[in-house]
Write a protein that holds these residues in place. Structure first.
Motif, PDB file in Angstrom:
ATOM      1  N   ASP A  28      14.691  52.993 -44.030  1.00 27.70           N
ATOM      2  CA  ASP A  28      15.082  53.091 -42.626  1.00 27.70           C
ATOM      3  C   ASP A  28      13.885  53.051 -41.674  1.00 27.70           C
ATOM      4  OD1 ASP A  28      17.753  53.170 -43.316  1.00 27.70           O
ATOM      5  OD2 ASP A  28      17.922  55.353 -43.165  1.00 27.70           O
ATOM      6  N   GLY A  29      12.675  52.891 -42.222  1.00 28.52           N
ATOM      7  CA  GLY A  29      11.479  52.803 -41.388  1.00 28.52           C
ATOM      8  C   GLY A  29      11.095  54.114 -40.726  1.00 28.52           C
ATOM      9  N   LEU A  30      11.459  55.232 -41.337  1.00 30.12           N
ATOM     10  CA  LEU A  30      11.226  56.536 -40.734  1.00 30.12           C
ATOM     11  C   LEU A  30       9.929  57.196 -41.182  1.00 30.12           C
ATOM     12  CD1 LEU A  30      14.895  57.790 -40.985  1.00 30.12           C
ATOM     13  CD2 LEU A  30      13.745  56.757 -39.008  1.00 30.12           C
ATOM     14  N   LEU A  31       9.295  56.648 -42.204  1.00 32.02           N
ATOM     15  CA  LEU A  31       7.978  57.133 -42.621  1.00 32.02           C
ATOM     16  C   LEU A  31       6.951  56.158 -42.069  1.00 32.02           C
ATOM     17  CD1 LEU A  31       8.674  58.221 -46.320  1.00 32.02           C
ATOM     18  CD2 LEU A  31       8.386  59.685 -44.311  1.00 32.02           C
ATOM     19  N   LEU A  32       6.422  56.485 -40.899  1.00 22.67           N
ATOM     20  CA  LEU A  32       5.540  55.559 -40.187  1.00 22.67           C
ATOM     21  C   LEU A  32       4.313  55.196 -41.014  1.00 22.67           C
ATOM     22  CD1 LEU A  32       5.768  57.084 -36.607  1.00 22.67           C
ATOM     23  CD2 LEU A  32       7.170  55.290 -37.649  1.00 22.67           C
ATOM     24  N   GLY A  33       3.851  56.108 -41.847  1.00 24.83           N
ATOM     25  CA  GLY A  33       2.690  55.848 -42.691  1.00 24.83           C
ATOM     26  C   GLY A  33       3.058  55.406 -44.096  1.00 24.83           C
ATOM     27  N   GLY A  34       4.303  54.964 -44.290  1.00 27.43           N
ATOM     28  CA  GLY A  34       4.742  54.565 -45.631  1.00 27.43           C
ATOM     29  C   GLY A  34       4.658  55.744 -46.583  1.00 27.43           C
ATOM     30  N   SER A 129      16.301  64.892 -35.065  1.00 28.63           N
ATOM     31  CA  SER A 129      16.436  63.533 -35.581  1.00 28.63           C
ATOM     32  C   SER A 129      15.501  62.613 -34.806  1.00 28.63           C
ATOM     33  CB  SER A 129      17.892  63.087 -35.395  1.00 28.63           C
ATOM     34  OG  SER A 129      18.085  61.758 -35.772  1.00 28.63           O
ATOM     35  N   GLN A 130      14.893  61.669 -35.521  1.00 24.45           N
ATOM     36  CA  GLN A 130      14.064  60.688 -34.833  1.00 24.45           C
ATOM     37  C   GLN A 130      14.930  59.854 -33.896  1.00 24.45           C
ATOM     38  OE1 GLN A 130      11.334  58.314 -37.147  1.00 24.45           O
ATOM     39  NE2 GLN A 130      10.910  60.012 -38.541  1.00 24.45           N
ATOM     40  N   GLN A 131      14.350  59.423 -32.784  1.00 32.99           N
ATOM     41  CA  GLN A 131      15.079  58.626 -31.806  1.00 32.99           C
ATOM     42  C   GLN A 131      15.692  57.376 -32.434  1.00 32.99           C
ATOM     43  OE1 GLN A 131      11.576  58.682 -29.062  1.00 32.99           O
ATOM     44  NE2 GLN A 131      13.209  58.659 -27.539  1.00 32.99           N
ATOM     45  N   ALA A 132      15.019  56.796 -33.410  1.00 37.52           N
ATOM     46  CA  ALA A 132      15.477  55.544 -34.017  1.00 37.52           C
ATOM     47  C   ALA A 132      16.684  55.728 -34.933  1.00 37.52           C
ATOM     48  CB  ALA A 132      14.333  54.902 -34.810  1.00 37.52           C
ATOM     49  N   MET A 133      17.060  56.945 -35.247  1.00 40.75           N
ATOM     50  CA  MET A 133      18.136  57.201 -36.209  1.00 40.75           C
ATOM     51  C   MET A 133      19.506  57.117 -35.532  1.00 40.75           C
ATOM     52  SD  MET A 133      16.238  60.305 -38.224  1.00 40.75           S
ATOM     53  CE  MET A 133      17.027  60.281 -39.832  1.00 40.75           C
ATOM     54  N   THR A 134      19.812  55.973 -34.958  1.00 37.73           N
ATOM     55  CA  THR A 134      21.036  55.827 -34.167  1.00 37.73           C
ATOM     56  C   THR A 134      22.310  55.973 -34.993  1.00 37.73           C
ATOM     57  OG1 THR A 134      20.858  53.429 -34.353  1.00 37.73           O
ATOM     58  CG2 THR A 134      19.904  54.443 -32.380  1.00 37.73           C
ATOM     59  N   THR A 135      22.284  55.543 -36.236  1.00 37.51           N
ATOM     60  CA  THR A 135      23.456  55.719 -37.094  1.00 37.51           C
ATOM     61  C   THR A 135      23.726  57.206 -37.297  1.00 37.51           C
ATOM     62  OG1 THR A 135      23.036  53.631 -38.204  1.00 37.51           O
ATOM     63  CG2 THR A 135      24.462  55.184 -39.351  1.00 37.51           C
ATOM     64  N   ALA A 136      22.677  57.964 -37.537  1.00 37.50           N
ATOM     65  CA  ALA A 136      22.825  59.413 -37.696  1.00 37.50           C
ATOM     66  C   ALA A 136      23.328  60.047 -36.407  1.00 37.50           C
ATOM     67  CB  ALA A 136      21.501  60.038 -38.113  1.00 37.50           C
TER      68      ALA A 136
END
Length: 168
Positions: A28-34, A129-136
């Motif tokens: 989901d791209g939520l770990l910015l540093g991989g 929740s991270q802003q990008a987690m729109t499904t959540a």
């Protein structure tokens, strides 16, 4: 489509849930540093979560595979970042990418709310929740959670976490 069961995690499943959590957040791209992201060790260390909070898993009814998991921390737990007196906090909700779309995340969140309702004195469930987690965010809204900007915070300068709350 197979069924699944929500239940407390067993110690033998800690590593499997840690890997599911990492896969979910990475995909989901939520770990910015991989894999080097500072949050990755927290996702992997399910034993630490389970030592001071409730960890629930979704288990495939046919294969027994871990489909996802979530941590529910009550005020006073070392896992609680937001929860104050009378509050429970949902953390680290993760669904295996291959199991997404089956209602696993929703079932895990509902199980947390139901468990919080049974804990005497608990009046609210909170989460971030991270802003990008729109499904959540859509899932939380369906369950009755409301945005709570007063709970927003930055774990890192470049990461804003949005707060949500549900009054029980």
């Amino acid at each position: 489509m197979t069924s699944f069961q929500i239940r407390p995690i067993s110690p033998a499943e800690h590593d499997a849930l840690g890997e599911v959590s990492i896969r979910s957040y990475l995909e989901d791209g939520l770990l910015l540093g991989g894999l080097d992201d500072p949050y990755a060790p927290n996702l992997r260390d399910v034993a630490l979560r389970a030592a001071s909070a409730t960890v629930l898993v979704a288990v495939d009814g046919d294969t027994g595979a871990i489909l996802g998991g979530v941590t529910l921390a009550f005020h006073g737990s070392t896992m609680a970042q937001l929860a104050g007196p009378g509050e429970a906090e949902i953390r680290m909700l993760a669904v295996d990418p291959g199991a997404q779309g089956r209602g696993v995340g929703s079932a895990l969140a509902v199980a947390c709310v139901e468990r919080a309702r049974t804990e005497e004195g608990t009046k609210r469930v909170v989460l971030c929740s991270q802003q990008a987690m729109t499904t959540a965010h859509r899932l939380y809204a369906r369950l009755g959670f409301e945005r709570a900007p007063e709970l927003d915070w930055y774990p890192l300068p470049e990461v804003l976490l949005w707060g949500f709350r549900l009054d029980l």
